[in-house]
Design an enzyme around this catalytic site. Structure first.
Site, mmCIF file in Angstrom:
data_model
loop_
_atom_site.group_PDB
_atom_site.id
_atom_site.type_symbol
_atom_site.label_atom_id
_atom_site.label_comp_id
_atom_site.label_asym_id
_atom_site.label_seq_id
_atom_site.Cartn_x
_atom_site.Cartn_y
_atom_site.Cartn_z
ATOM 1 N N HIS A 60 2.198 2.680 21.295
ATOM 2 C CA HIS A 60 1.761 2.976 19.831
ATOM 3 C C HIS A 60 0.496 4.058 19.739
ATOM 4 C CE1 HIS A 60 2.390 5.681 16.702
ATOM 5 N NE2 HIS A 60 2.072 4.493 16.225
ATOM 6 N N GLY A 106 0.866 -1.255 -0.212
ATOM 7 C CA GLY A 106 -0.316 0.138 0.606
ATOM 8 C C GLY A 106 1.146 1.354 -0.214
#
Length: 320
Positions: free
Chosen positions: A176, A12
């Site tokens: 994260h 991607g």
């Protein structure tokens, strides 16, 4: 000497950007893998056709079968679904866990000696699951998060102080996500700590607090602006810096999602901490001294990550 081989699982926006940066740096030959036919082949060809202009010599190949990653020195995993506006990283868990199971099996079969960098969200839980699925040594499987979060923190600080980003050092601990812990005390401008800069009148604590919150929301800010995707330039640059430290054995001190086996009082969990990356992978986890407030924030972040790992086990009991 044969060139290094770098496999990119997922083609991607991050995967394509990774391939381009790796080519420009001539870090090694690149293989792009994706389940979508034509995408990895098309991106590999497009980047290869830029090589005469930019003057780099690497081989770029695209494929739809895992055997293309065989013998890779580094594997960078971006496969999975990206966030859309209104989604948290955690919303992706169920879908991307299934992807990690397939990716882990592919790495186990074809690239069991590789250094593996995971970028797929929710990052800390996905890298934990990927290590379990692949069976690779924990020091050879890491997550890319801390470098990106720290880069965002550094960028916002450089804008606030109107100085070169090169003179700003900062790092972010923890998961994260919304509970990440930007460490103000260990962040400096030209070697001067942020608390001292506040005392010197360069900025205010209120502005530092705003920058900390913007760092936490850094990914969501980009998702809301793009509307149809998530960040890819900075995540790709961050992952390449990790791969380069491994391939060149530079012993870089960087914050990554690393496996903890007792450090910071945490076991069997991947979470963002400073480490040394060299030819052995994660060669050392650096345990820094945290004050009471920092420790509480870090423990809250670790707890959030561990809850995600428990959710992974509920979906895939074999991870236990």
């Amino acid at each position: 000497m044969a060139r290094k081989k770098i496999a990119l699982i997922g083609s991607g926006m991050i995967g394509g950007t990774l391939a381009h940066i790796i080519g420009l740096k001539e870090l090694g030959d690149v293989v792009l893998f994706d389940i979508a036919e034509g995408i990895p082949q098309g991106k590999a060809l497009d980047i290869a056709e830029s090589s005469p202009v930019d003057g780099f010599d690497v081989s770029l190949t695209g494929a739809n079968s895992y055997d293309v990653i065989e013998g890779a020195d580094v594997v960078i995993v971006t496969a999975g679904v990206a966030r859309k506006p209104g989604m948290s990283r955690d919303d992706l868990l169920g879908i991307n866990l299934k992807v990690m199971e397939q990716v882990g099996a592919g790495i186990k079969k074809y690239a069991s000696s590789a250094f593996v960098i995971c970028i797929t969200n929710p990052l800390d839980a996905m890298v934990w699951a990927l290590q379990k699925f692949s069976g690779l040594p924990t020091q050879k499987v890491v997550g890319m998060a801390g470098i990106l979060d720290s880069a965002r923190f550094r960028h916002f600080l450089s804008e606030e102080f109107k100085i070169s980003v090169k003179d700003v050092t900062a790092f972010v601990l923890g998961g994260h996500g919304d509970s990440m812990v930007p460490l103000v005390r260990y962040s400096t401008v030209g070697g001067i700590s942020l608390p001292d800069l506040v005392k010197m009148g360069w900025t205010t604590q209120e502005k530092i607090d705003q920058i900390i919150q913007r760092t936490r929301d850094g990914g969501a800010e980009i998702v809301s602006l793009l509307k149809t995707g998530s960040a890819f330039y900075a995540p790709a640059a961050s992952a390449v810096s990790m791969a380069e430290a491994y391939l060149k054995d530079t012993k870089r001190v960087v914050p990554v999602a690393a496996y903890l086996s007792g450090q910071y009082g945490v076991k069997d969990t991947y979470v963002g901490v400073p480490v040394v990356i060299g030819a052995g992978g994660v060669e050392r986890v650096i345990e820094i001294d945290l004050d009471k407030e920092e420790k509480a924030a870090f423990e809250k972040s670790v707890s959030a990550v561990q809850k995600l790992c428990e959710a992974c086990i509920a979906v895939a009991p074999g991870l236990k």
